[in-house]
Design an enzyme around this catalytic site. Structure first.
Site, PDB file in Angstrom:
ATOM      1  N   ASP A 121     -89.590  90.637  88.526  1.00  0.00           N
ATOM      2  CA  ASP A 121     -89.623  92.015  89.002  1.00  0.00           C
ATOM      3  C   ASP A 121     -90.350  92.000  90.332  1.00  0.00           C
ATOM      4  O   ASP A 121     -91.217  91.155  90.563  1.00  0.00           O
ATOM      5  CB  ASP A 121     -90.356  92.919  88.009  1.00  0.00           C
ATOM      6  CG  ASP A 121     -90.046  94.390  88.244  1.00  0.00           C
ATOM      7  OD1 ASP A 121     -89.294  94.968  87.428  1.00  0.00           O
ATOM      8  OD2 ASP A 121     -90.539  94.955  89.238  1.00  0.00           O
TER       9      ASP A 121
ATOM     10  N   GLU B 122     -75.548  96.269  77.340  1.00  0.00           N
ATOM     11  CA  GLU B 122     -76.458  96.330  76.188  1.00  0.00           C
ATOM     12  C   GLU B 122     -76.270  97.643  75.440  1.00  0.00           C
ATOM     13  O   GLU B 122     -75.895  98.645  76.024  1.00  0.00           O
ATOM     14  CB  GLU B 122     -77.903  96.118  76.636  1.00  0.00           C
ATOM     15  CG  GLU B 122     -78.422  97.080  77.691  1.00  0.00           C
ATOM     16  CD  GLU B 122     -79.023  98.345  77.119  1.00  0.00           C
ATOM     17  OE1 GLU B 122     -79.196  98.406  75.886  1.00  0.00           O
ATOM     18  OE2 GLU B 122     -79.289  99.265  77.899  1.00  0.00           O
TER      19      GLU B 122
ATOM     20  N   LEU C 219     -78.795  98.751  73.169  1.00  0.00           N
ATOM     21  CA  LEU C 219     -80.092  98.994  72.522  1.00  0.00           C
ATOM     22  C   LEU C 219     -80.480 100.458  72.644  1.00  0.00           C
ATOM     23  O   LEU C 219     -80.271 101.073  73.678  1.00  0.00           O
ATOM     24  CB  LEU C 219     -81.198  98.163  73.183  1.00  0.00           C
ATOM     25  CG  LEU C 219     -80.920  96.700  73.518  1.00  0.00           C
ATOM     26  CD1 LEU C 219     -82.173  96.069  74.106  1.00  0.00           C
ATOM     27  CD2 LEU C 219     -80.490  95.957  72.284  1.00  0.00           C
TER      28      LEU C 219
ATOM     29  N   LYS D 229     -68.967  99.942  77.419  1.00  0.00           N
ATOM     30  CA  LYS D 229     -70.319 100.511  77.454  1.00  0.00           C
ATOM     31  C   LYS D 229     -70.282 102.028  77.669  1.00  0.00           C
ATOM     32  O   LYS D 229     -70.889 102.802  76.940  1.00  0.00           O
ATOM     33  CB  LYS D 229     -71.121  99.820  78.569  1.00  0.00           C
ATOM     34  CG  LYS D 229     -72.423 100.480  78.901  1.00  0.00           C
ATOM     35  CD  LYS D 229     -73.415 100.345  77.773  1.00  0.00           C
ATOM     36  CE  LYS D 229     -74.623 101.223  78.011  1.00  0.00           C
ATOM     37  NZ  LYS D 229     -75.655 101.048  77.026  1.00  0.00           N
TER      38      LYS D 229
ATOM     39  N   ASN E 150     -71.216 105.143  74.832  1.00  0.00           N
ATOM     40  CA  ASN E 150     -72.207 106.207  75.016  1.00  0.00           C
ATOM     41  C   ASN E 150     -71.542 107.579  75.069  1.00  0.00           C
ATOM     42  O   ASN E 150     -72.061 108.553  74.522  1.00  0.00           O
ATOM     43  CB  ASN E 150     -73.038 105.964  76.281  1.00  0.00           C
ATOM     44  CG  ASN E 150     -74.217 105.039  75.996  1.00  0.00           C
ATOM     45  OD1 ASN E 150     -74.419 104.597  74.864  1.00  0.00           O
ATOM     46  ND2 ASN E 150     -75.012 104.747  77.012  1.00  0.00           N
TER      47      ASN E 150
ATOM     48  N   ALA F 295     -77.721 117.603  64.254  1.00  0.00           N
ATOM     49  CA  ALA F 295     -77.766 118.703  65.224  1.00  0.00           C
ATOM     50  C   ALA F 295     -79.185 118.837  65.763  1.00  0.00           C
ATOM     51  O   ALA F 295     -80.148 118.505  65.085  1.00  0.00           O
ATOM     52  CB  ALA F 295     -77.337 119.994  64.543  1.00  0.00           C
TER      53      ALA F 295
ATOM     54  N   GLY G 293     -80.876 113.836  75.184  1.00  0.00           N
ATOM     55  CA  GLY G 293     -81.555 113.555  76.449  1.00  0.00           C
ATOM     56  C   GLY G 293     -81.638 112.058  76.635  1.00  0.00           C
ATOM     57  O   GLY G 293     -80.836 111.304  76.084  1.00  0.00           O
TER      58      GLY G 293
ATOM     59  N   CYS H 176     -79.899 107.526  79.209  1.00  0.00           N
ATOM     60  CA  CYS H 176     -78.555 106.927  79.123  1.00  0.00           C
ATOM     61  C   CYS H 176     -77.425 107.941  78.972  1.00  0.00           C
ATOM     62  O   CYS H 176     -76.538 108.001  79.821  1.00  0.00           O
ATOM     63  CB  CYS H 176     -78.527 105.942  77.960  1.00  0.00           C
ATOM     64  SG  CYS H 176     -79.850 104.749  78.071  1.00  0.00           S
TER      65      CYS H 176
HETATM   66  C1  UGA Z   1     -78.436 105.272  73.739  1.00  0.00           C
HETATM   67  C2  UGA Z   1     -77.464 104.556  72.794  1.00  0.00           C
HETATM   68  O1  UGA Z   1     -77.664 104.992  71.452  1.00  0.00           O
HETATM   69  C3  UGA Z   1     -77.642 103.042  72.864  1.00  0.00           C
HETATM   70  O2  UGA Z   1     -76.642 102.381  72.062  1.00  0.00           O
HETATM   71  C4  UGA Z   1     -77.481 102.586  74.329  1.00  0.00           C
HETATM   72  O3  UGA Z   1     -77.683 101.196  74.475  1.00  0.00           O
HETATM   73  C5  UGA Z   1     -78.487 103.324  75.190  1.00  0.00           C
HETATM   74  O4  UGA Z   1     -78.270 104.746  75.060  1.00  0.00           O
HETATM   75  C6  UGA Z   1     -78.292 102.880  76.612  1.00  0.00           C
HETATM   76  O5  UGA Z   1     -77.231 103.145  77.173  1.00  0.00           O
HETATM   77  O6  UGA Z   1     -79.140 102.161  77.135  1.00  0.00           O
HETATM   78  P1  UGA Z   1     -81.037 105.943  73.637  1.00  0.00           P
HETATM   79  O7  UGA Z   1     -80.766 106.728  74.885  1.00  0.00           O
HETATM   80  O8  UGA Z   1     -82.219 105.061  73.588  1.00  0.00           O
HETATM   81  O9  UGA Z   1     -79.761 105.015  73.277  1.00  0.00           O
HETATM   82  O10 UGA Z   1     -81.218 107.004  72.470  1.00  0.00           O
HETATM   83  P2  UGA Z   1     -80.360 107.553  71.228  1.00  0.00           P
HETATM   84  O11 UGA Z   1     -81.038 107.165  69.984  1.00  0.00           O
HETATM   85  O12 UGA Z   1     -78.934 107.225  71.357  1.00  0.00           O
HETATM   86  O13 UGA Z   1     -80.553 109.125  71.416  1.00  0.00           O
HETATM   87  C7  UGA Z   1     -80.086 109.806  72.585  1.00  0.00           C
HETATM   88  C8  UGA Z   1     -80.292 111.293  72.447  1.00  0.00           C
HETATM   89  O14 UGA Z   1     -79.413 111.831  71.468  1.00  0.00           O
HETATM   90  C9  UGA Z   1     -81.703 111.694  72.007  1.00  0.00           C
HETATM   91  O15 UGA Z   1     -82.102 112.829  72.741  1.00  0.00           O
HETATM   92  C10 UGA Z   1     -81.536 112.035  70.537  1.00  0.00           C
HETATM   93  O16 UGA Z   1     -82.493 112.953  70.064  1.00  0.00           O
HETATM   94  C11 UGA Z   1     -80.143 112.628  70.546  1.00  0.00           C
HETATM   95  N1  UGA Z   1     -79.459 112.541  69.234  1.00  0.00           N
HETATM   96  C12 UGA Z   1     -79.154 111.358  68.680  1.00  0.00           C
HETATM   97  C13 UGA Z   1     -79.109 113.722  68.595  1.00  0.00           C
HETATM   98  O17 UGA Z   1     -79.368 114.842  69.099  1.00  0.00           O
HETATM   99  N2  UGA Z   1     -78.452 113.647  67.394  1.00  0.00           N
HETATM  100  C14 UGA Z   1     -78.143 112.456  66.821  1.00  0.00           C
HETATM  101  O18 UGA Z   1     -77.534 112.465  65.711  1.00  0.00           O
HETATM  102  C15 UGA Z   1     -78.506 111.286  67.471  1.00  0.00           C
END
Ligand code: UGA
Length: 432
Positions: free
Chosen positions: A8, A129, A131, A185, A189, A233, A238, A241
Site C-alpha cells: 500500500d 471477490e 466477501l 460480479k 451484487n 426488509a 447501504g 458495494c
Molecule cells: C456485498 C455482497 O453481499 C458481497 O457478496 C460482495 O462481495 C460485496 O458486497 C462486495 O461487492 O464487495 P456487503 O456490502 O459487505 O457485501 O454487505 P451485505 O451483507 O451484502 O449487505 C449490504 C446491504 O444490504 C446492507 O445495508 C444490509 O443491511 C442490506 N441487506 C442485506 C438488507 O437490507 N436485507 C438483506 O436481506 C440483506
C-alpha cells in the site's frame, strides 16, 4: 500455504499492519494476520518493486469508488497500479484483478502493461471477490464459488493451483472469460440488491393490506428457486458495494445502448426508501419531532463493520436534526467514522443507556448483536415515552405485546399499547 506480500502506498497503514493492527473493523482478521505474520507467510510494505520480485501472481485490489459523474466506477487507482507493475515487473506473472471493475477493464489493463513493457511475458486474470464486510474470513475460506476470467492456459493453471485448497474442499471454480467474470460480479451484487428492493416494496404493501413481511419472506424463500437469503426488509441497502455497483452496472448498460432498466428501478426504490425512514419516525411520534429526544441505536450500514458508506443513517439522522429533533446516537464501533460524516446537531453517546434515558422514542437503525437481547422492561423505565421503531425487524412483534410499548417495525402491523395509540393509529392510517 502461499507467501503473500501486501503493498500500500500509505506508510501509516503499512506500519499498523506490520504491528498486527488492522485499519478497519473486521472480526477475526487481526488474529489471522498476526498468525500468518509470525509464520513468515505474510508481510506488508510500501515498496511495490521489491514486493513483486519472484511473484507468480500479483493481485490488484484497490478501490473503485463512484467517479465524479456520480455513476461510473473510478478506475484511476486500478490503472495507476497496473502502470506501476508494468514498470517494475521483469518476469512472467499473472496479473489478477480483484477490484470490482466494469466489463473490459482487464483487457485494458493488459493493453496498458503491454504498452509500457512490450517485452514482458504475462497474463491477466479477472478474479472478483464476493466477501461480505463483517464476514470476510468465512466468505473467503468457504465461498459458494470462485470465479476466474482468463485468456490463456498458463493463467488457468496458475489460478487453478492458487485456489486448489478450496477446490479440494469442494468449492466450484468457474473458469471463464475476463468479460464474463467482470459481469458475474456486477450481476451478483445487482441481483442481491434487487431481492432487497423487492422485499422492501412487498413490506410497504404489507403495511397497507395487513400482511406480515417476515411470513412473506419465509413463504417465498422456502421455494428453492427463490431462496431465503437477502429477503430481510429494512431501511434500504447501504455499504460500499451495492449502491456503487448497481450504479456502475447501469452506466455500462447505457454506454453500450442496452439500458438495464430493472436495476435503475432497484436503485430508485432504494434511494426513496432511505429518504423515507425519517418520516416513519416522525409519524410514530405523532407527526412532530421538534424538541423530542430521539435515541438512535446503530449507525453503521450493517452490523460487524465500522463502514458508514451509504448507510441509511446518513439519510435519517440529518433529516431528524433538520426537523428540530434532539438526536442522540450510539454505535458500538462506527461512531468515529460517523462523526466525520455527520458533524452537526447529533449528540454522540459513549453508552447505550445515554441514548435510551428520557428518550421520547428509540429507533433501531443497525441490528448489532448487543441490541438484540435487551431488557425491555428496564428500558421502558428509562424512557420518557415507550415508543420503539425497529427499522430492521430485529424483534418479534409478540415480544412487545404486553410491555406497554408502541412498537413499529417494517412490513408488520404495529403494536400500539401506549397511551397515544389512537391518535397514532389514525396518523398511520392517513399516511398509508
Ligand atoms: C456485498 C455482497 O453481499 C458481497 O457478496 C460482495 O462481495 C460485496 O458486497 C462486495 O461487492 O464487495 P456487503 O456490502 O459487505 O457485501 O454487505 P451485505 O451483507 O451484502 O449487505 C449490504 C446491504 O444490504 C446492507 O445495508 C444490509 O443491511 C442490506 N441487506 C442485506 C438488507 O437490507 N436485507 C438483506 O436481506 C440483506
Amino acid at each position: 500455504g502461499h507467501y503473500v506480500t501486501c503493498v500500500d502506498k500509505d506508510p501509516a497503514k503499512i506500519d499498523m499492519l506490520n504491528n498486527g493492527e488492522i485499519p478497519i473493523y473486521e472480526p477475526g482478521l487481526s488474529k489471522l494476520v498476526r498468525k500468518n505474520k509470525s509464520l513468515k507467510r505474510l508481510d506488508f510494505t510500501t515498496n511495490l518493486k521489491e514486493a513483486i520480485k519472484e511473484t507468480e501472481a500479483i493481485f490488484i485490489a484497490v478501490g473503485t469508488p463512484t467517479a465524479a459523474d456520480g455513476v461510473s466506477a473510478d478506475l484511476s487507482a486500478v490503472y495507476a497500479v497496473a502502470r506501476e507493475i508494468a514498470e517494475h515487473l521483469d518476469h512472467y506473472a499473472v496479473i489478477v484483478t480483484k477490484s470490482t471493475v466494469p466489463i473490459g477493464t482487464n483487457l485494458e489493463i493488459q493493453r496498458i502493461i503491454s504498452e509500457i513493457n512490450p517485452d514482458l511475458e504475462f497474463d491477466i486474470a479477472s478474479n472478483p471477490e464476493f466477501l461480505r464486510e463483517g464476514n470476510a474470513i468465512g466468505d473467503f475460506l468457504e465461498p459458494d464459488r470462485v470465479v476466474v476470467g482468463i485468456t490463456s492456459d498458463h493463467a488457468r493453471f496458475i489460478m487453478g493451483q492458487l485456489y486448489s485448497p478450496l477446490r479440494e474442499n469442494g468449492t466450484p471454480i468457474l473458469m471463464t472469460t475476463p468479460q464474463s467474470a467482470e459481469l458475474i460480479k456486477y450481476a451478483s451484487n445487482a441481483f442481491l440488491a434487487t431481492k432487497i428492493s423487492f422485499i422492501n416494496q412487498m413490506a410497504d404493501l404489507c403495511e397497507v393490506v395487513d400482511g406480515d413481511i417476515d411470513d412473506i419472506a419465509v413463504g417465498i424463500g422456502l421455494d428453492k428457486r427463490i431462496g431465503s437469503q437477502f429477503l430481510r426488509a429494512g431501511p434500504g441497502y447501504g455499504g460500499s458495494c451495492f449502491p456503487k455497483d448497481t450504479r456502475a452496472l447501469t452506466k455500462t448498460g447505457d454506454d453500450v445502448n442496452m439500458p438495464i432498466t430493472i436495476i435503475e428501478e432497484v436503485i430508485n426504490v432504494n434511494v426513496r426508501r432511505k429518504q423515507s425512514m425519517a418520516e416513519r419516525i416522525k409519524i410514530a411520534l405523532g407527526g412532530d419531532v421538534k424538541d423530542k429526544k430521539i435515541g438512535i441505536l446503530g449507525v453503521a450500514f450493517k452490523p460487524n463493520t465500522d463502514d458508514m458508506r451509504d448507510s441509511p443513517a446518513l439519510d435519517i439522522l440529518p433529516k431528524l436534526v433538520e426537523w428540530g429533533a434532539d438526536v442522540h446516537a450510539y454505535d458500538p464501533v462506527a461512531m468515529k467514522e460517523a462523526k466525520h460524516l455527520m458533524k452537526d446537531g447529533i449528540k454522540w453517546c459513549d453508552f447505550r443507556d445515554q441514548v435510551i434515558k428520557d428518550a421520547d422514542c428509540i429507533a433501531l437503525v443497525t441490528e448489532w448483536e448487543e441490541f438484540l437481547d435487551l431488557d425491555m422492561i428496564a428500558i421502558k423505565e428509562l424512557m420518557k415515552h415507550p415508543i420503539w421503531i425497529d427499522l430492521r425487524n430485529a424483534y418479534e412483534t409478540d415480544d412487545f405485546k404486553n410491555l406497554g410499548f408502541n412498537y413499529h417495525s417494517i412490513g408488520r402491523m404495529p403494536i400500539l399499547n401506549y397511551k397515544n395509540a389512537d391518535q397514532l393509529q389514525n396518523e398511520l392510517k392517513k399516511k398509508a
